[in-house]
Every structure is written in C-alpha cells, then in structure tokens.
Design an enzyme around this catalytic site. Structure first.
Site, short mmCIF file in Angstrom:
data_model
loop_
_atom_site.label_atom_id
_atom_site.label_comp_id
_atom_site.label_asym_id
_atom_site.label_seq_id
_atom_site.Cartn_x
_atom_site.Cartn_y
_atom_site.Cartn_z
N ASP A 169 -3.81 2.45 -5.26
CA ASP A 169 -2.52 2.50 -4.56
C ASP A 169 -2.20 1.22 -3.78
O ASP A 169 -1.36 1.24 -2.90
CB ASP A 169 -2.43 3.74 -3.66
CG ASP A 169 -2.91 3.50 -2.25
OD1 ASP A 169 -3.86 2.73 -2.08
OD2 ASP A 169 -2.31 4.07 -1.33
N GLU A 170 -2.87 0.11 -4.14
CA GLU A 170 -2.58 -1.11 -3.39
C GLU A 170 -2.70 -2.36 -4.26
O GLU A 170 -3.42 -2.35 -5.27
CB GLU A 170 -3.52 -1.23 -2.18
CG GLU A 170 -4.97 -1.19 -2.57
CD GLU A 170 -5.89 -1.33 -1.37
OE1 GLU A 170 -5.84 -2.39 -0.71
OE2 GLU A 170 -6.65 -0.40 -1.10
N ASP A 220 0.85 -1.19 0.00
CA ASP A 220 0.00 0.00 0.00
C ASP A 220 0.89 1.24 0.00
O ASP A 220 1.77 1.39 0.85
CB ASP A 220 -0.91 -0.01 1.24
CG ASP A 220 -1.98 1.09 1.18
OD1 ASP A 220 -3.17 0.74 1.08
OD2 ASP A 220 -1.61 2.27 1.23
N MET A 221 0.67 2.11 -0.99
CA MET A 221 1.50 3.30 -1.11
C MET A 221 1.18 4.27 0.04
O MET A 221 0.05 4.35 0.51
CB MET A 221 1.23 3.98 -2.45
CG MET A 221 1.49 3.08 -3.65
SD MET A 221 3.21 2.53 -3.77
CE MET A 221 4.00 4.08 -4.21
P1 TTP Z 1 -5.26 5.10 1.16
O1 TTP Z 1 -4.22 4.06 0.89
O2 TTP Z 1 -6.39 4.75 2.06
O3 TTP Z 1 -4.59 6.39 1.78
P2 TTP Z 1 -3.16 7.06 1.50
O4 TTP Z 1 -2.37 6.26 0.51
O5 TTP Z 1 -3.38 8.49 1.12
O6 TTP Z 1 -2.48 7.06 2.91
P3 TTP Z 1 -1.82 5.83 3.71
O7 TTP Z 1 -0.39 6.17 3.83
O8 TTP Z 1 -2.54 5.78 5.01
O9 TTP Z 1 -2.04 4.60 2.88
O10 TTP Z 1 -5.88 5.61 -0.20
C1 TTP Z 1 -5.10 5.74 -1.38
C2 TTP Z 1 -5.52 6.95 -2.17
O11 TTP Z 1 -6.90 6.87 -2.50
C3 TTP Z 1 -5.36 8.26 -1.40
O12 TTP Z 1 -4.07 8.82 -1.57
C4 TTP Z 1 -6.44 9.11 -1.98
C5 TTP Z 1 -7.51 8.15 -2.44
N1 TTP Z 1 -8.65 8.17 -1.49
C6 TTP Z 1 -9.75 8.99 -1.76
O13 TTP Z 1 -9.77 9.67 -2.79
N2 TTP Z 1 -10.77 9.03 -0.86
C7 TTP Z 1 -10.78 8.29 0.30
O14 TTP Z 1 -11.74 8.36 1.10
C8 TTP Z 1 -9.65 7.44 0.57
C9 TTP Z 1 -9.60 6.62 1.84
C10 TTP Z 1 -8.61 7.43 -0.34
MG MG Z 2 -2.14 4.18 0.74
#
Ligand code: TTP
Ligand code: MG
Length: 344
Positions: A109-110, A12-13
């Site tokens: 991102d995963e 997960d990014m």
């Molecule tokens: P996530 O992996 O949930 O969040 P993140 O990568 O920003 O942070 P983390 O380091 O905790 O993993 O989500 C990935 C991307 O998806 C995030 O950068 C933006 C998008 N996203 C949205 O647009 N709306 C949302 O409600 C969520 C949870 C994520």
């Molecule tokens: Mg992420």
C-alpha cells in the site's frame, strides 16, 4: 543549490485493507471494521488492519484478534482477502506510474516517486495523484513530500487520512526532532529498547549524540546511518525496477510430441529467443536449465552451471543440449522450457 534538490513523494494508502473492504461493501461504512486471519475473533490470528472507527477503541495492526475482540466486540470482523488488496494495489500503482515513471514500490500500500524532473508544482502533482487514485479505486491516500525518501515517509504519516504534508530541511528541528525514535525508518523494537536504556527517547536525542558514540553503541554502518537519519540526511536513490533474476522461454505443444527431432528443433528455437533476450538486455549467464513436462504432467528439470558467464549462441546451445541429454525422453512431451539464470 535549490535546483539540485530532489523532490520525493511517499504515497501511503489509508487503512488499506479495511478501505478496500468498505469500498465493495458500502454497508460497512461508519462501522468499526477489523481485518485479520480468517475473520473469526474466536480463532487464532492477528489484526492485519483496523479502520479508523475501530482504532478509536485501541485496536491496531499485529494485535491478537482476541484482544481486539475484548476492546471492540461489536466490530465487523473480516478475513484477509489478499487477492482483492493486491488488485487494488496494482491499480493505484498504475496511477502513480502514469503520473511519473520513476516509481519505487514500498509494499502493498505504499510507493515512492521521484518527481524532480516533472515540470509542475508538487501540490499540483499531489492533487493529480489523489484524484487519479480516487477515480480508479475509490480509495484515499496520504502523501508526503520531501527532499528524500526518509523524510517523505515520515511526512506521509503526519496527516492521515487523506493527508498532504510537505517537509523541508528547515522543518527537521521543529517537526522531526520531537518525534519518538521509532518514527525513524530503520529503528525497530530492539534499537528502541536499547536507546531507551540510555535515555534516548526522541529523534532529537539521537541527533544530540556524537557519531563516535552511535558507532560504539550500534556498530559502524548502523551507527553512521542513525547519525545521518536523525539529521534528515538520506541520499538513497529510488530503486525503480528490479533486475530480472532469470530469462526464460517455454512452450506447450498443441499435441504432445514424441519425435526427438521436433523436440530438439523446438529447444533450439527457445534457446535462440533466450539468447536474443539476454543480448538485447546486456546479460550473460552462467546457469542454464531445461524443463520437460511429459504427457502425464511429470516434470523434470536439469541444469548446468558453467565456470564463465556466456552469451554466444554456440556455447549457450551446447550448455542447453547438455541438459537435455540428462533427461530420458521415454514419454510424449507436453511442455518444453529453457531458462538462463545466474545473470551478470
Ligand atoms: P499500513 O500502511 O501500515 O496501515 P494501513 O494502510 O492499514 O493504515 P494507515 O492509514 O495508518 O496507513 O499497512 C498497509 C496494509 O498492510 C494494512 O492495511 C494491512 C497490512 N498490514 C498487515 O497485514 N500487518 C501489519 O502489521 C501492518 C502494519 C499492516
Ligand atoms: Mg497505509
């Protein structure tokens, strides 16, 4: 027994959208950055993500931008640039499939990898992935390693950013059971609320419930799912590719065509290609569609759906030409296409 155990990675990014923005605008590094809507906190919209700097102020995904502004007015607000994030997403997934072709994309991102058959230690593979992603995108990720997808996903969240967490079945009691129920994949706000009503707050509390009780509360299949999931049990395989929903071919003529003979010959050739594709991939189809675009860009499609799935040249050609007959060819034709769908 141990040799049968799977090795699943969840990657997960970190603060993904924000990290992509920081990478291309180094002046943002160290500042709170909030991505959402049109990047204007005075207009409607919600936070897509916030970098870790901004999260210190309580800003998080899905929060209205105006709430974020109240918490962190001095942050840099940016609009969502989906194209840029999806380009970065393709790049990091290419790194993953280079390391291990058994990849399931879990979202922008995963992703999951099944590295069971790769002849190297999990730590080495994780290191290669992190270095590869850093070299190609300049970004960091967090990696969870476990015997199944459920635990791997929980693991990747445990040490963010740039984390590496290995969970085994022995860790379930001490590491998984104290977590709030929402951390269990598949538990959303509604289930969480219902669980709270009956004083079930942690994953361990779910594991303390009988299967009968869970089935009574949540129905047969979801009840069984919760019973297993709370014990860290998950046999679900990686879905490493998607079956095509259709097989198609189309062609744009060098110069627009009026001659019916040329159109028919071209359609026959496209049909032959589609059939070859179907046969070599073991598909039969029930629906065939012909698309015609005229010189003025007016586009028509006509479809026919048969009773049976077919793949023989004669039958498919008949179906395709029955579609063509339904189109009045009163102008020059610019583009011609054939599609087989409803595959089996
Ligand atoms: P996530 O992996 O949930 O969040 P993140 O990568 O920003 O942070 P983390 O380091 O905790 O993993 O989500 C990935 C991307 O998806 C995030 O950068 C933006 C998008 N996203 C949205 O647009 N709306 C949302 O409600 C969520 C949870 C994520
Ligand atoms: Mg992420």
């Amino acid at each position: 027994m141990n040799s049968l155990k799977r090795r699943i990675f969840h990657i997960d990014m970190d603060a993904f959208f924000a990290a992509v923005e920081e990478k291309r605008r180094p002046e943002l590094v160290g500042k709170p950055v909030i991505i959402g809507g049109r990047g204007d906190p005075f207009r409607r919209g919600v936070v897509a993500t916030a970098n870790y700097e901004a999260r210190k102020y309580g800003v998080h995904s899905a929060m209205p931008l105006k709430t974020a502004y109240r918490l962190c007015p001095h942050a840099v607000y940016l609009p969502v640039d989906y194209d840029a994030y999806s380009a970065a997403s393709d790049k990091f997934k290419n790194v993953l499939t280079d390391v291990c072709p058994r990849m399931e994309s879990g979202g922008i991102d995963e992703a999951y990898l099944d590295i069971t058959d790769i002849d190297d230690t999990s730590e080495n593979i994780a290191r290669r992935i992190k270095i590869g992603i850093r070299n190609t995108t300049g970004l960091t990720c967090s990696v969870g390693i476990a015997p199944n997808k459920l635990l791997a996903k929980i693991a990747s969240e445990m040490k963010k950013p740039d984390g590496l967490t290995i969970l085994t079945e022995e860790d379930i009691k001490d590491t998984i059971w104290p977590l709030p129920v929402r951390k269990l994949y598949g538990v959303g706000p509604k289930t969480e609320a219902r669980l709270h009503e009956i004083n079930i707050v942690t994953i361990g509390h779910i594991a303390g419930m009988s299967q009968e009780r869970l089935i009574t509360e949540f129905g047969d299949s979801y009840g069984r799912y919760l019973y297993d999931a709370a014990r860290g049990i998950d046999e679900s395989p990686l879905i490493t590719h998607w079956e095509p929903k259709s097989i198609s071919r189309e062609i744009t003529f060098q110069t627009d065509v009026k001659d019916w003979q040329v159109i028919a010959k071209t359609l026959a050739a496209l049909t032959k290609d589609v059939i070859a594709d179907m046969v070599s991939n073991g598909y039969k189809a029930r629906t065939f569609t012909v698309k015609v675009r005229f010189s003025d860009f007016r586009t028509l499609t006509r479809a026919t759906t048969l009773h049976d799935f077919i793949d023989s040249e004669e039958e498919v050609r008949k179906a395709v030409f029955s579609c063509l007959k339904k189109i009045q060819l009163d102008k020059r034709v610019r583009l011609l296409g054939v599609r087989a769908s409803n595959l089996s």
